[in-house]
Enzyme design. Structure first.
Site, PDB file in Angstrom:
ATOM      1  N   CYS A 159       0.848  -1.190   0.000  1.00 19.04           N
ATOM      2  CA  CYS A 159       0.000   0.000   0.000  1.00 19.04           C
ATOM      3  C   CYS A 159       0.884   1.241   0.000  1.00 19.04           C
ATOM      4  O   CYS A 159       1.878   1.291   0.730  1.00 19.04           O
ATOM      5  CB  CYS A 159      -0.896  -0.013   1.244  1.00 19.04           C
ATOM      6  SG  CYS A 159      -2.002   1.404   1.384  1.00 19.04           S
ATOM      7  N   HIS A 183      -9.082  -3.542  -2.219  1.00 23.67           N
ATOM      8  CA  HIS A 183      -8.144  -2.682  -1.495  1.00 23.67           C
ATOM      9  C   HIS A 183      -8.624  -1.226  -1.486  1.00 23.67           C
ATOM     10  O   HIS A 183      -8.679  -0.592  -0.431  1.00 23.67           O
ATOM     11  CB  HIS A 183      -6.764  -2.797  -2.158  1.00 23.67           C
ATOM     12  CG  HIS A 183      -5.671  -2.047  -1.479  1.00 23.67           C
ATOM     13  ND1 HIS A 183      -4.683  -2.668  -0.760  1.00 23.67           N
ATOM     14  CD2 HIS A 183      -5.390  -0.729  -1.431  1.00 23.67           C
ATOM     15  CE1 HIS A 183      -3.842  -1.758  -0.285  1.00 23.67           C
ATOM     16  NE2 HIS A 183      -4.252  -0.559  -0.696  1.00 23.67           N
ATOM     17  N   GLU A 184      -8.968  -0.714  -2.664  1.00 24.77           N
ATOM     18  CA  GLU A 184      -9.344   0.706  -2.762  1.00 24.77           C
ATOM     19  C   GLU A 184     -10.697   0.993  -2.109  1.00 24.77           C
ATOM     20  O   GLU A 184     -10.855   2.016  -1.436  1.00 24.77           O
ATOM     21  CB  GLU A 184      -9.331   1.172  -4.222  1.00 24.77           C
ATOM     22  CG  GLU A 184      -7.984   1.045  -4.919  1.00 24.77           C
ATOM     23  CD  GLU A 184      -6.820   1.720  -4.200  1.00 24.77           C
ATOM     24  OE1 GLU A 184      -7.022   2.718  -3.487  1.00 24.77           O
ATOM     25  OE2 GLU A 184      -5.681   1.237  -4.369  1.00 24.77           O
ATOM     26  N   HIS A 209     -10.109   1.287   1.476  1.00 19.99           N
ATOM     27  CA  HIS A 209      -9.648   2.633   1.852  1.00 19.99           C
ATOM     28  C   HIS A 209     -10.828   3.576   2.033  1.00 19.99           C
ATOM     29  O   HIS A 209     -10.900   4.317   3.024  1.00 19.99           O
ATOM     30  CB  HIS A 209      -8.733   3.218   0.769  1.00 19.99           C
ATOM     31  CG  HIS A 209      -7.302   2.878   0.912  1.00 19.99           C
ATOM     32  ND1 HIS A 209      -6.560   3.153   2.035  1.00 19.99           N
ATOM     33  CD2 HIS A 209      -6.452   2.265   0.049  1.00 19.99           C
ATOM     34  CE1 HIS A 209      -5.319   2.746   1.868  1.00 19.99           C
ATOM     35  NE2 HIS A 209      -5.227   2.188   0.661  1.00 19.99           N
TER      36      HIS A 209
END
Length: 163
Positions: A91, A133-134, A137
């Protein structure tokens, strides 16, 4: 061109769920330009808005696979496969460290573009990992949150020693 600095682990913006984008404004367009410029920097696959300090639900991607370069506003994951993939994950907000993370092998998210049209990003492998993953976030999570317990303990120790 505006490559924005990446916020690092410990910055509270990374742990704050992002607000939906309700209206497309000049500020929204500028955010997307900055996300696209920032993700275009070498070695980057994806950048979420909160990683550049903006608490809005948007991310950009730069994949050499069929999905190329793009962005999505207000992404929602609508499909995850039961089949899993294992692999090291890193990351930009936890620079230089990679840890094994299990993710769904396939993911599909939907959102909109700047014209308000529905778009989707879907795929296997790196695309699936990037989507999870995004969107994580944007929900205020970091990939280290989902690490296996023993790996997470090692990761947190390395993060403290490195940053």
């Amino acid at each position: 061109m505006s490559i924005r600095p990446i916020r690092l682990i410990g910055d509270p913006v990374l742990r704050t769920p992002c607000d939906p984008i309700r209206t497309i404004t000049d500020g929204t367009r500028a955010l997307i330009r900055d996300l696209m410029d920032t993700v275009d920097d070498e070695g980057r696959a994806g950048v979420a808005a909160n990683q550049i300090g903006v608490n809005l639900r948007a991310f950009s991607w730069n994949l050499e696979e069929k999905n190329g370069v793009g962005y999505i506003l207000n992404p929602v994951i609508v499909e995850l496969s039961e089949e899993l993939q294992d692999g090291d994950e890193g990351c930009l907000s936890v620079p230089g460290l990679f840890f094994p993370r299990t993710r769904s092998a396939y993911a599909r998210c939907v959102g909109t573009n700047l014209e308000g049209e529905e778009i989707e990003l879907a795929g296997e492998g790196l695309t699936a990992r990037l989507i999870q993953h995004e969107v994580g976030h944007l929900d205020g999570a970091l990939y280290i949150d989902g690490l296996e317990r023993s790996v997470k303990k090692r990761a947190l120790r390395q993060i403290r020693e490195t940053l």
